[in-house]
Design a protein around this motif. Sequence first.
Motif, PDB file in Angstrom:
ATOM      1  N   GLU A  76      18.224  16.014  21.361  1.00  0.00           N
ATOM      2  CA  GLU A  76      17.602  15.139  20.363  1.00  0.00           C
ATOM      3  C   GLU A  76      18.655  14.484  19.483  1.00  0.00           C
ATOM      4  OE1 GLU A  76      13.240  16.964  19.381  1.00  0.00           O
ATOM      5  OE2 GLU A  76      14.970  17.993  18.525  1.00  0.00           O
ATOM      6  N   ALA A  79      20.557  11.898  21.456  1.00  0.00           N
ATOM      7  CA  ALA A  79      19.726  10.716  21.678  1.00  0.00           C
ATOM      8  C   ALA A  79      19.617   9.877  20.409  1.00  0.00           C
ATOM      9  CB  ALA A  79      18.340  11.140  22.159  1.00  0.00           C
ATOM     10  N   ARG A  83      21.024   5.736  19.895  1.00  0.00           N
ATOM     11  CA  ARG A  83      20.068   4.639  19.772  1.00  0.00           C
ATOM     12  C   ARG A  83      20.682   3.470  19.000  1.00  0.00           C
ATOM     13  NH1 ARG A  83      17.799   7.372  22.993  1.00  0.00           N
ATOM     14  NH2 ARG A  83      15.598   8.006  23.036  1.00  0.00           N
ATOM     15  N   VAL A 101      12.965   8.981  18.687  1.00  0.00           N
ATOM     16  CA  VAL A 101      13.403  10.021  19.609  1.00  0.00           C
ATOM     17  C   VAL A 101      12.247  10.912  20.020  1.00  0.00           C
ATOM     18  CG1 VAL A 101      14.895  12.035  19.898  1.00  0.00           C
ATOM     19  CG2 VAL A 101      15.743  10.028  18.690  1.00  0.00           C
TER      20      VAL A 101
END
Length: 315
Positions: A76, A79, A83, A101
């Motif tokens: 997480e 990610a 972004r 996410v």
Amino acid sequence: MAVTRDGIPVRVWCWPGNTGDSALIRQVKDDMRDWTLSKIVWVADRGFSSERNRRYLRQGDHAYIIGEKLRSDSPEIKAALSRQGRYTTIAANMRVKEVKVSETERFVICHNPDGAERDAHIRTQLIAQLQELIDGSDTLSVMKRGELRGKISTKPGLHRFLRVTPGGLLRIDKAKIKAEANLDGKYLLRCSDPHLSAADIAVGYKQLLEVERGWRDMKQILDLRPVCHRLEERIRAHVVLCWLALLLIRIIETTTGDTWHNIRRDLQRLHVGTFTGPTGLFRQRSDLSKPQQDLFAKLAIPTPKQMIELAPTSR
């Protein structure tokens, strides 16, 4: 510590150092239930970010804002940092960007330009120090080079940027430098409240940083340093004294719209001079500057008398 939306501390707790997270969370939730508040948002650092703690904090319609560790192997976190998106400026030293996410939690990346400059400067110093240590290490024996590597490993700030080649040579890790540069001035927040704006999430977490700064101020600026108290009630009294001082600081800041750092700097320029002569002694304060006059007016505090004491010489 419990604070209002504006950062005013309204209650403080303290426990023995070995108290578990779940025990203190339960007590605080029970105590705050008596206040019949419409909404409670828990703000915690990354030490509370376990899934079990997050699940418990969401019980009873509560929400949380938790700081996350950027250097993490969590999918997480990786990610969220990968972004793309544009930052929105919410203050002179704060930009925020919300990234998608999870379907149940929100992630907000905060960026502090001043903090980024500071991080870059510190990293430059660390790399220079590391380079100085490993310069000429290629000529050392394998054993001596291993000893140097072991010495560097005891210094996490330096060891982070050290790379060892397949042949055992010590080098600066340029890939790690680039990765660290991408984190300059940033921190990541996890929030469970679907209604708070990204700016509110960032400001809410900043209150935690302000509370921690307040504790440091109490111990350093006000010289209320840690004391080896023997009795529990004295420990609690010490904490309450710090809390009361912090309460006064926050009231002053919210009333004046300025930081305690700037307010203290202006007030420290106010002095009292003692003058003596053949006819006696008098004490007089210095003239008030415009910032000092404005502070007294905003706080509705009468300005100090210009003449503090007048003591003629007795004949």
